[in-house]
Enzyme design. Structure first.
Site, PDB file in Angstrom:
ATOM      1  N   ASP A 143      -2.877  -4.528  -2.860  1.00 26.65           N
ATOM      2  CA  ASP A 143      -1.414  -4.553  -2.808  1.00 26.65           C
ATOM      3  C   ASP A 143      -0.928  -6.006  -2.717  1.00 26.65           C
ATOM      4  O   ASP A 143      -1.493  -6.813  -1.981  1.00 26.65           O
ATOM      5  CB  ASP A 143      -0.936  -3.748  -1.589  1.00 26.65           C
ATOM      6  CG  ASP A 143       0.533  -3.389  -1.692  1.00 26.65           C
ATOM      7  OD1 ASP A 143       0.846  -2.187  -1.800  1.00 26.65           O
ATOM      8  OD2 ASP A 143       1.377  -4.305  -1.667  1.00 26.65           O
ATOM      9  N   ASN A 187       3.444   7.886  -0.506  1.00 33.83           N
ATOM     10  CA  ASN A 187       4.893   7.966  -0.325  1.00 33.83           C
ATOM     11  C   ASN A 187       5.490   8.773  -1.474  1.00 33.83           C
ATOM     12  O   ASN A 187       5.069   8.626  -2.628  1.00 33.83           O
ATOM     13  CB  ASN A 187       5.495   6.559  -0.301  1.00 33.83           C
ATOM     14  CG  ASN A 187       5.018   5.744   0.894  1.00 33.83           C
ATOM     15  OD1 ASN A 187       4.855   6.288   1.982  1.00 33.83           O
ATOM     16  ND2 ASN A 187       4.785   4.453   0.696  1.00 33.83           N
ATOM     17  N   GLY A 200       9.834   6.447   0.995  1.00 37.56           N
ATOM     18  CA  GLY A 200       9.644   5.014   0.806  1.00 37.56           C
ATOM     19  C   GLY A 200       8.950   4.655  -0.494  1.00 37.56           C
ATOM     20  O   GLY A 200       8.460   3.537  -0.658  1.00 37.56           O
ATOM     21  N   GLN A 201       8.930   5.590  -1.450  1.00 39.38           N
ATOM     22  CA  GLN A 201       8.266   5.294  -2.727  1.00 39.38           C
ATOM     23  C   GLN A 201       9.118   4.331  -3.546  1.00 39.38           C
ATOM     24  O   GLN A 201      10.329   4.539  -3.711  1.00 39.38           O
ATOM     25  CB  GLN A 201       8.024   6.586  -3.516  1.00 39.38           C
ATOM     26  CG  GLN A 201       7.232   6.352  -4.800  1.00 39.38           C
ATOM     27  CD  GLN A 201       6.832   7.649  -5.494  1.00 39.38           C
ATOM     28  OE1 GLN A 201       7.249   8.740  -5.095  1.00 39.38           O
ATOM     29  NE2 GLN A 201       6.031   7.522  -6.532  1.00 39.38           N
ATOM     30  N   HIS A 206       0.366   7.006  -6.201  1.00 44.90           N
ATOM     31  CA  HIS A 206      -0.728   6.142  -5.750  1.00 44.90           C
ATOM     32  C   HIS A 206      -1.025   6.428  -4.291  1.00 44.90           C
ATOM     33  O   HIS A 206      -0.145   6.836  -3.530  1.00 44.90           O
ATOM     34  CB  HIS A 206      -0.381   4.661  -5.947  1.00 44.90           C
ATOM     35  CG  HIS A 206       0.967   4.287  -5.410  1.00 44.90           C
ATOM     36  ND1 HIS A 206       2.131   4.561  -6.094  1.00 44.90           N
ATOM     37  CD2 HIS A 206       1.341   3.670  -4.257  1.00 44.90           C
ATOM     38  CE1 HIS A 206       3.163   4.132  -5.385  1.00 44.90           C
ATOM     39  NE2 HIS A 206       2.706   3.598  -4.254  1.00 44.90           N
ATOM     40  N   HIS A 255      -2.155   4.625  -0.849  1.00 45.21           N
ATOM     41  CA  HIS A 255      -2.365   3.375  -0.114  1.00 45.21           C
ATOM     42  C   HIS A 255      -3.571   3.569   0.800  1.00 45.21           C
ATOM     43  O   HIS A 255      -3.620   4.543   1.567  1.00 45.21           O
ATOM     44  CB  HIS A 255      -1.176   3.061   0.800  1.00 45.21           C
ATOM     45  CG  HIS A 255       0.112   2.776   0.107  1.00 45.21           C
ATOM     46  ND1 HIS A 255       0.614   1.504  -0.023  1.00 45.21           N
ATOM     47  CD2 HIS A 255       1.017   3.596  -0.478  1.00 45.21           C
ATOM     48  CE1 HIS A 255       1.777   1.553  -0.657  1.00 45.21           C
ATOM     49  NE2 HIS A 255       2.048   2.821  -0.939  1.00 45.21           N
TER      50      HIS A 255
END
Ligand code: AMP
Length: 114
Positions: free
Chosen positions: A30, A87, A93-94, A100, A102
């Protein structure tokens, strides 16, 4: 679905710090890490959100989670533990609409999340 920054990373149109790849999954660090280890696992076949996943995506989602867990184990992160997060949409909070996972590790996580 609309193309995203992750689609560009998968097609190698923009750079990323790729740490894992197989036929179905790509993983890269990230850009804005929230833990000492913060890796994003993305399916190469894009699904916009978890909400849009269906029965036809079951195998791909299973591979995505298993690839995440295998990477964590191989990196020696599993014994201390780690957190995985998906998310979904605005309240989740996407920000990138290519589903994906995290993988966050390397420090103690807090619960409940903010
Ligand atoms: P989410 O908010 O769950 O959609 O997560 C999107 C994540 O993608 C955020 O943690 C961002 O820091 C990360 N991100 C955005 N652009 C890039 C990029 N080009 N390379 C790596 N990570 C990125």
């Amino acid at each position: 679905m609309a193309d995203t920054i992750f689609g560009k990373i998968i097609r190698r149109e923009i750079p990323a710090d790729i740490v894992y790849e197989d036929d179905d999954v790509l993983a890269f660090r990230d850009l804005n890490p929230q833990a000492p280890v913060h890796v994003l696992f993305v399916p190469k076949r894009a699904i916009a959100t978890l909400d849009e996943a269906g029965p036809g995506d079951a195998e791909l989602l299973g591979k995505l989670l298993l690839a995440t867990a295998a990477y964590a184990r191989e990196q020696g992160l599993a014994k201390d533990g780690y957190r995985t997060v998906i998310n979904c949409n605005e309240h989740g909070g996407q920000t990138v609409f290519h589903l994906h996972v995290h993988l966050l590790a390397g420090r103690r996580m807090h619960w409940p999340p903010g």
